[in-house]
Scaffold this motif. Structure first.
Motif, short mmCIF file in Angstrom:
data_model
loop_
_atom_site.label_atom_id
_atom_site.label_comp_id
_atom_site.label_asym_id
_atom_site.label_seq_id
_atom_site.Cartn_x
_atom_site.Cartn_y
_atom_site.Cartn_z
N UNK A 184 -46.53 4.64 51.99
CA UNK A 184 -46.34 4.00 53.29
C UNK A 184 -47.62 3.28 53.73
N UNK A 185 -48.74 3.95 53.53
CA UNK A 185 -50.03 3.35 53.90
C UNK A 185 -50.25 2.07 53.10
N UNK A 186 -49.97 2.11 51.81
CA UNK A 186 -50.15 0.92 50.97
C UNK A 186 -49.20 -0.21 51.38
N UNK A 187 -47.98 0.12 51.72
CA UNK A 187 -47.02 -0.90 52.17
C UNK A 187 -47.57 -1.58 53.43
N UNK A 194 -42.59 -9.28 51.96
CA UNK A 194 -41.75 -8.09 51.87
C UNK A 194 -41.10 -8.01 50.49
N UNK A 195 -40.62 -9.14 49.98
CA UNK A 195 -39.96 -9.15 48.67
C UNK A 195 -40.92 -8.69 47.58
N UNK A 196 -42.17 -9.12 47.63
CA UNK A 196 -43.16 -8.72 46.62
C UNK A 196 -43.48 -7.24 46.72
N UNK A 197 -43.58 -6.73 47.92
CA UNK A 197 -43.88 -5.31 48.12
C UNK A 197 -42.71 -4.47 47.61
N UNK A 198 -41.50 -4.91 47.93
CA UNK A 198 -40.31 -4.18 47.49
C UNK A 198 -40.25 -4.13 45.97
N UNK A 199 -40.54 -5.25 45.35
CA UNK A 199 -40.52 -5.30 43.88
C UNK A 199 -41.59 -4.38 43.29
N UNK A 200 -42.79 -4.38 43.85
CA UNK A 200 -43.89 -3.57 43.35
C UNK A 200 -43.52 -2.08 43.36
N UNK A 201 -42.85 -1.63 44.42
CA UNK A 201 -42.54 -0.20 44.56
C UNK A 201 -41.13 0.16 44.12
N UNK A 202 -40.38 -0.85 43.69
CA UNK A 202 -39.03 -0.58 43.20
C UNK A 202 -38.08 -0.10 44.28
N UNK A 203 -38.22 -0.66 45.47
CA UNK A 203 -37.34 -0.31 46.59
C UNK A 203 -36.74 -1.59 47.14
N UNK A 204 -35.74 -1.43 48.02
CA UNK A 204 -35.11 -2.61 48.61
C UNK A 204 -36.01 -3.19 49.70
N UNK A 205 -35.77 -4.45 50.00
CA UNK A 205 -36.51 -5.12 51.08
C UNK A 205 -36.24 -4.45 52.42
N UNK A 206 -35.02 -4.01 52.61
CA UNK A 206 -34.69 -3.36 53.89
C UNK A 206 -35.46 -2.04 54.04
#
Length: 180
Positions: free
Chosen positions: A130-133, A144-156
């Motif tokens: 969470x801190x890194x996000x 947001x899309x890049x962060x979601x991809x990096x952590x393997x989670x959805x954008x939402x």
């Protein structure tokens, strides 16, 4: 009574709450006003200004947010009303007016540093992901899309994490007497 009860009492129009606020914070407000007016005005003027602070609190109590500490609100009111009293009686020089502006700027910077410290402490308490996000989005300006991809989670999920973190930080700031 704690601040929440005092504010509730003020909003309900209970004079006992005002008396309790005056008992709890009267000396503190007096010190602030006296530090500003004490050398230039009579003791009666200082006392009148302190009374005016509490009168204004009583008259404007509906505007006070519940769940917030009273002390920062009273400090701001006391400082502003004392300075207005000096302006009203023209008991300052233009140089002193400049000093007051500089003091306000310095106080603002100190508040900002304290707020940053509060935010940093709150971020340290978060789970690492969470801190890194939060840091990637707000400090590194990653999408947001890049962060979601990096952590393997959805954008939402990233958006929801950011929302919850902001909410938590706001609560931390408000708990320490700051408007967020």
């Amino acid at each position: 009574m704690d601040d929440a009860e005092l504010i509730r009492g003020l909003k309900e129009g209970r004079q006992k709450a005002l008396v309790s606020v005056m008992d709890s914070y009267g000396g503190y407000v007096y010190t602030i006003v006296n530090n500003i007016l004490g050398d230039r005005m009579q003791k009666e003027d200082v006392e009148e200004t302190v009374s005016d602070v509490f009168y204004r609190l009583w008259r404007n109590c509906k505007k006070i947010e519940e769940g917030r500490p009273l002390k920062p609100y009273l400090v701001s009111m006391a400082r502003n009303m004392a300075r207005n009293k000096l302006r009203e009686h023209r008991l300052f020089s233009p140089l002193e007016e400049e000093e007051m502006v500089q003091e306000d700027i310095l106080a603002g910077r100190l508040e900002q540093k304290e707020q940053i410290h509060i935010i940093e402490e709150a971020l340290r308490k978060l789970p690492q992901q969470q801190r890194e996000i939060f840091i990637r989005y707000y400090y590194n300006y990653e999408k947001v899309a890049d962060i979601a991809e990096r952590y393997g989670v959805s954008q939402s999920k990233v958006k929801m994490s950011l929302y919850r973190i902001r909410k938590r930080l706001k609560k931390e700031l408000e708990g320490n007497g700051y408007e967020a």
